[in-house]
Design a protein around this motif. Sequence first.
Motif: not given
Length: 170
Positions: A8-10, A141-144, A147-148
Amino acid sequence: MTVVADAPLKNAVPTDQELIDFVVREARLIDQQRFDEWLDLYADDAFYWMPLEWNQTDPRLTCSLMYEDKLLLSIRVERLKGARTFSQKPKSRCHHVLQTPQVDSRDAAANSYVTWTPMHYIETRQDEQTLYAAWATHHLAVEGGRLKIKLKRVDLINCDAAFGNIQLFM
Protein backbone atom coordinates in the motif's frame (compact mmCIF):
# COMPACT_ATOMS: atom_id res chain seq x y z
CA MET A 1 13.41 -11.25 2.64
CA THR A 2 9.98 -11.41 1.04
CA VAL A 3 9.07 -8.91 -1.62
CA VAL A 4 5.62 -7.41 -1.15
CA ALA A 5 3.96 -7.51 -4.53
CA ASP A 6 1.87 -4.38 -4.27
CA ALA A 7 2.53 -2.65 -0.97
CA PRO A 8 0.00 0.00 0.00
CA LEU A 9 1.11 3.54 -0.70
CA LYS A 10 2.03 5.78 2.22
CA ASN A 11 0.05 8.65 0.65
CA ALA A 12 -2.66 8.87 -1.98
CA VAL A 13 -0.11 10.23 -4.46
CA PRO A 14 2.89 7.97 -5.11
CA THR A 15 6.40 9.36 -4.88
CA ASP A 16 8.88 8.87 -7.70
CA GLN A 17 10.66 6.28 -5.55
CA GLU A 18 7.41 4.33 -5.04
CA LEU A 19 6.87 4.29 -8.80
CA ILE A 20 10.43 3.06 -9.39
CA ASP A 21 10.16 0.43 -6.64
CA PHE A 22 6.92 -0.84 -8.16
CA VAL A 23 8.52 -1.43 -11.56
CA VAL A 24 11.49 -3.22 -9.98
CA ARG A 25 9.16 -5.42 -7.86
CA GLU A 26 7.12 -6.32 -10.93
CA ALA A 27 10.22 -7.62 -12.74
CA ARG A 28 11.29 -9.57 -9.66
CA LEU A 29 7.91 -11.29 -9.39
CA ILE A 30 8.26 -12.49 -12.99
CA ASP A 31 11.83 -13.68 -12.40
CA GLN A 32 10.71 -15.59 -9.31
CA GLN A 33 7.72 -17.06 -11.19
CA ARG A 34 5.27 -15.57 -8.73
CA PHE A 35 2.77 -15.13 -11.55
CA ASP A 36 -0.42 -14.87 -9.46
CA GLU A 37 1.07 -12.01 -7.45
CA TRP A 38 2.35 -10.47 -10.69
CA LEU A 39 -1.10 -10.67 -12.27
CA ASP A 40 -2.59 -8.91 -9.23
CA LEU A 41 -0.49 -5.86 -10.14
CA TYR A 42 -2.70 -5.33 -13.20
CA ALA A 43 -5.91 -3.33 -13.14
CA ASP A 44 -8.99 -5.18 -14.36
CA ASP A 45 -9.01 -3.12 -17.57
CA ALA A 46 -5.25 -3.36 -18.16
CA PHE A 47 -3.36 -4.40 -21.28
CA TYR A 48 0.07 -5.89 -21.92
CA TRP A 49 1.38 -4.75 -25.29
CA MET A 50 4.43 -5.73 -27.31
CA PRO A 51 4.42 -3.85 -30.66
CA LEU A 52 5.56 -5.52 -33.85
CA GLU A 53 6.63 -2.30 -35.58
CA TRP A 54 9.07 0.41 -34.59
CA ASN A 55 7.20 3.46 -33.18
CA GLN A 56 3.88 1.65 -33.52
CA THR A 57 1.03 3.84 -32.27
CA ASP A 58 -2.01 1.57 -32.42
CA PRO A 59 -2.26 -2.00 -31.13
CA ARG A 60 -5.62 -2.68 -32.76
CA LEU A 61 -5.12 -1.50 -36.34
CA THR A 62 -1.62 -2.94 -36.69
CA CYS A 63 -0.40 -6.42 -35.79
CA SER A 64 1.46 -6.76 -32.50
CA LEU A 65 3.67 -9.47 -31.05
CA MET A 66 1.32 -9.40 -28.05
CA TYR A 67 -1.69 -7.34 -27.09
CA GLU A 68 -3.43 -9.04 -24.20
CA ASP A 69 -6.01 -7.93 -21.70
CA LYS A 70 -6.08 -9.21 -18.13
CA LEU A 71 -8.21 -12.22 -19.08
CA LEU A 72 -5.66 -13.40 -21.66
CA LEU A 73 -2.83 -12.76 -19.20
CA SER A 74 -4.61 -14.89 -16.59
CA ILE A 75 -5.06 -17.70 -19.14
CA ARG A 76 -1.31 -17.57 -19.87
CA VAL A 77 -0.55 -17.69 -16.13
CA GLU A 78 -2.78 -20.74 -15.72
CA ARG A 79 -1.07 -22.41 -18.69
CA LEU A 80 2.34 -21.78 -17.14
CA LYS A 81 1.17 -23.40 -13.89
CA GLY A 82 -0.54 -26.34 -15.61
CA ALA A 83 0.66 -29.90 -15.05
CA ARG A 84 -0.18 -30.81 -18.65
CA THR A 85 1.74 -27.94 -20.23
CA PHE A 86 4.35 -30.17 -21.82
CA SER A 87 6.07 -27.28 -23.59
CA GLN A 88 7.04 -26.12 -20.10
CA LYS A 89 8.72 -29.31 -18.91
CA PRO A 90 11.23 -28.27 -17.75
CA LYS A 91 9.92 -24.78 -17.07
CA SER A 92 11.31 -21.71 -18.76
CA ARG A 93 13.10 -19.26 -16.49
CA CYS A 94 13.96 -15.62 -16.97
CA HIS A 95 16.05 -12.79 -15.64
CA HIS A 96 15.48 -9.06 -15.99
CA VAL A 97 18.42 -6.67 -15.96
CA LEU A 98 16.89 -3.24 -15.49
CA GLN A 99 18.40 0.18 -15.71
CA THR A 100 16.90 2.53 -13.16
CA PRO A 101 13.29 3.24 -14.17
CA GLN A 102 12.62 6.87 -15.02
CA VAL A 103 9.41 8.69 -14.21
CA ASP A 104 8.32 10.21 -17.51
CA SER A 105 5.10 11.84 -16.33
CA ARG A 106 2.95 12.19 -13.28
CA ASP A 107 -0.52 13.70 -13.12
CA ALA A 108 -2.09 13.19 -9.71
CA ALA A 109 -5.32 14.93 -10.77
CA ALA A 110 -5.77 12.42 -13.62
CA ASN A 111 -4.39 9.53 -11.52
CA SER A 112 -1.85 8.81 -14.26
CA TYR A 113 1.82 7.94 -13.82
CA VAL A 114 4.19 6.79 -16.57
CA THR A 115 7.62 5.19 -16.17
CA TRP A 116 10.18 4.17 -18.78
CA THR A 117 12.74 1.43 -18.17
CA PRO A 118 15.55 0.27 -20.47
CA MET A 119 16.25 -3.41 -19.90
CA HIS A 120 17.82 -6.64 -21.03
CA TYR A 121 15.70 -9.74 -20.62
CA ILE A 122 17.04 -13.27 -20.74
CA GLU A 123 14.75 -16.26 -21.17
CA THR A 124 16.13 -19.77 -20.83
CA ARG A 125 14.89 -23.32 -21.13
CA GLN A 126 17.17 -26.34 -21.18
CA ASP A 127 20.20 -25.51 -23.37
CA GLU A 128 18.59 -22.52 -25.06
CA GLN A 129 19.07 -18.99 -23.83
CA THR A 130 17.67 -15.94 -25.60
CA LEU A 131 18.59 -12.33 -24.90
CA TYR A 132 16.23 -9.46 -25.69
CA ALA A 133 16.91 -5.74 -25.37
CA ALA A 134 13.86 -3.59 -24.77
CA TRP A 135 12.24 -0.59 -23.21
CA ALA A 136 9.29 -1.09 -20.88
CA THR A 137 6.77 1.70 -20.43
CA HIS A 138 4.38 1.34 -17.50
CA HIS A 139 1.19 3.37 -17.34
CA LEU A 140 0.14 3.22 -13.70
CA ALA A 141 -2.79 4.40 -11.58
CA VAL A 142 -3.71 4.23 -7.92
CA GLU A 143 -6.64 1.93 -7.17
CA GLY A 144 -7.68 1.11 -3.61
CA GLY A 145 -4.52 2.68 -2.20
CA ARG A 146 -2.21 0.55 -4.40
CA LEU A 147 -0.47 1.12 -7.68
CA LYS A 148 -1.91 -0.87 -10.58
CA ILE A 149 -0.70 -1.34 -14.14
CA LYS A 150 -3.12 0.06 -16.71
CA LEU A 151 -0.81 -0.59 -19.67
CA LYS A 152 2.58 -2.22 -19.92
CA ARG A 153 4.22 -1.66 -23.28
CA VAL A 154 7.41 -3.57 -24.08
CA ASP A 155 9.24 -2.26 -27.13
CA LEU A 156 11.84 -4.72 -28.37
CA ILE A 157 14.76 -2.97 -30.04
CA ASN A 158 14.66 -5.50 -32.88
CA CYS A 159 10.85 -5.80 -32.90
CA ASP A 160 10.76 -6.57 -36.62
CA ALA A 161 13.06 -9.62 -36.36
CA ALA A 162 11.88 -13.21 -36.58
CA PHE A 163 11.27 -14.60 -33.09
CA GLY A 164 10.76 -18.03 -31.63
CA ASN A 165 8.25 -18.53 -28.85
CA ILE A 166 8.45 -16.04 -26.03
CA GLN A 167 7.17 -18.13 -23.13
CA LEU A 168 7.18 -15.73 -20.17
CA PHE A 169 6.52 -12.05 -19.60
CA MET A 170 9.10 -9.32 -20.13
